[in-house]
Design a protein around this motif. Structure first.
Motif: not given
Length: 153
Positions: A84-89, A105-110, A113-123
């Motif tokens: 993911f490249f943005s929190p909207s993803g 499934i592995k999850i990566g980000c750039f 703010t995207t990293a925070k959105a991933i963690k906030d989603a519980g992923l």
């Protein structure tokens, strides 16, 4: 920009590094100019707040919208990694798959703010860029794959 735009009466200012702080220095040297700031419908306010703090005249122009790509009901979802490249993803993923379970499934980000959105989603975040070791998503992926290879062998 300067390769593709005929200047005529327009002035185009750009920073050397592509970072907001660098652009702010250039804009600060030309405070009487009027600026057109192209943005997405979902954007950070860091440049806007900086311009307002310096009392710079600007117009914000929404040049593109971020739209999620909806999956069909019959589409297979068999990915090894999602990047993911943005929190909207992340919002799009959860909208399309409300019962999404990460499992293997592995999850990566750039970006932070995207990293925070991933963690906030519980992923679980498996790969992140930029970091000092991996300034790009390509470098982060290379480091991640080498690490996985060494753990297997």
């Amino acid at each position: 920009l300067q390769k593709y735009i005929v200047y005529r009466k327009r002035k185009i200012f750009f920073g050397q590094t592509g970072k907001v702080e660098d652009l702010a220095v250039v804009i600060g040297k030309h405070p009487k100019e009027k600026y057109l700031i192209p943005v997405s419908d979902i954007h950070k306010e860091d440049l806007i707040s900086l311009l307002e703090a310096k009392k710079i005249s600007y117009t914000k122009a929404v040049m593109y919208r971020t739209v999620s790509n909806d999956f069909e009901d019959n589409e297979k979802f068999d990915y090894d990694m999602l990047v993911f490249f943005s929190p909207s993803g992340i919002s799009s993923l959860l909208k399309n798959f409300p019962n999404f379970e990460q499992k293997d499934i592995k999850i990566g980000c750039f970006g932070p703010t995207t990293a925070k959105a991933i963690k906030d989603a519980g992923l679980r975040l498996d790969m992140e860029a930029p970091t000092p070791e991996a300034p790009s998503i390509t470098a982060a992926l290379e480091i991640y794959l080498k690490k996985q290879q060494s753990e297997k062998g």
